[in-house]
Design an enzyme around this catalytic site. Structure first.
Site, mmCIF file in Angstrom:
data_model
loop_
_atom_site.group_PDB
_atom_site.id
_atom_site.type_symbol
_atom_site.label_atom_id
_atom_site.label_comp_id
_atom_site.label_asym_id
_atom_site.label_seq_id
_atom_site.Cartn_x
_atom_site.Cartn_y
_atom_site.Cartn_z
ATOM 1 N N GLY A 1 42.389 46.798 24.290
ATOM 2 C CA GLY A 1 41.442 45.831 23.770
ATOM 3 C C GLY A 1 40.355 45.535 24.778
ATOM 4 O O GLY A 1 40.140 46.286 25.713
ATOM 5 N N THR A 2 39.664 44.426 24.595
ATOM 6 C CA THR A 2 38.568 44.048 25.479
ATOM 7 C C THR A 2 39.045 42.990 26.456
ATOM 8 O O THR A 2 39.771 42.083 26.085
ATOM 9 C CB THR A 2 37.376 43.514 24.657
ATOM 10 O OG1 THR A 2 36.975 44.521 23.732
ATOM 11 C CG2 THR A 2 36.204 43.158 25.549
ATOM 12 N N THR A 3 38.638 43.137 27.698
ATOM 13 C CA THR A 3 38.968 42.166 28.723
ATOM 14 C C THR A 3 37.680 41.728 29.402
ATOM 15 O O THR A 3 36.635 42.347 29.234
ATOM 16 C CB THR A 3 39.987 42.731 29.737
ATOM 17 O OG1 THR A 3 40.471 41.667 30.543
ATOM 18 C CG2 THR A 3 39.376 43.819 30.587
#
Length: 184
Positions: free
Chosen positions: A6-8
């Site tokens: 996912g996005t961090t």
């Protein structure tokens, strides 16, 4: 970790007022690595919001958009904020709610980041616990298609923030996404 893909986001502010905000997508790649780069290209084709004409209809001569929104805020009082969030199309609502809590209501960083969130997508209203029932009543009546989450959830993003200026350095990592804050 709360997730392995996912996005961090990472935010940094130093004593000199220098700031950086970086959002990165992990594990959502296209599986294509251009020769000699070692960099996997992102796969934003699955994001409905960045493909308003529909999938496989994006013009070939246009730069691909992203919903990632690493943000720097410079207050008139000399305070610098660096923040961002993962969360796909919930990034916008996470960022707006945290920024509003900070700038409109002057809440401390950790309170602004941990505050309950709400997200409207299509006709579905998603709500974290923690809102006053009296405040929710008219919203639930206006949006009969709603989902009440039993606990804070990474669905609502993961806003991480660093701040510097008068009052020193501070930070807050969103517990929804295993965020931390370190002052060194």
């Amino acid at each position: 970790p709360a997730a392995n893909r996912g996005t961090t986001h990472i935010s940094v502010v130093d004593n000199a007022g220098d700031a950086a905000a970086l959002s990165v997508s992990n594990g959502e790649g296209s599986a294509y690595i251009p020769t000699g780069t070692g960099i996997m290209l992102n796969n934003m084709l699955g994001e409905e919001d960045v493909n308003p004409q529909g999938f496989h209809r994006r013009p070939t001569d246009r730069r691909m958009a992203s919903m990632m929104a690493p943000t720097l805020v410079f207050s008139p009082h000399g305070r610098t904020l660096a923040l961002g969030s993962g969360g796909s199309n919930r990034i916008r609502t996470a960022m707006v709610q945290v920024l509003s809590a900070l700038l409109d209501f002057e809440r401390p960083l950790h309170e602004a980041v941990a505050a309950p969130r709400i997200h409207l997508e299509g006709d579905l209203l998603s709500i974290e616990p923690g809102f006053e029932p009296a405040a929710l009543k008219p919203l639930l009546e206006e949006h009969p298609n709603h989902e009440l989450f039993p606990a804070p959830n990474m669905f609502f993003g993961g806003t991480h923030i660093a701040a510097g200026g008068p009052g020193g350095l501070a930070g807050a990592g969103d517990p929804r996404r295993g965020g931390v804050s370190v002052i060194a």
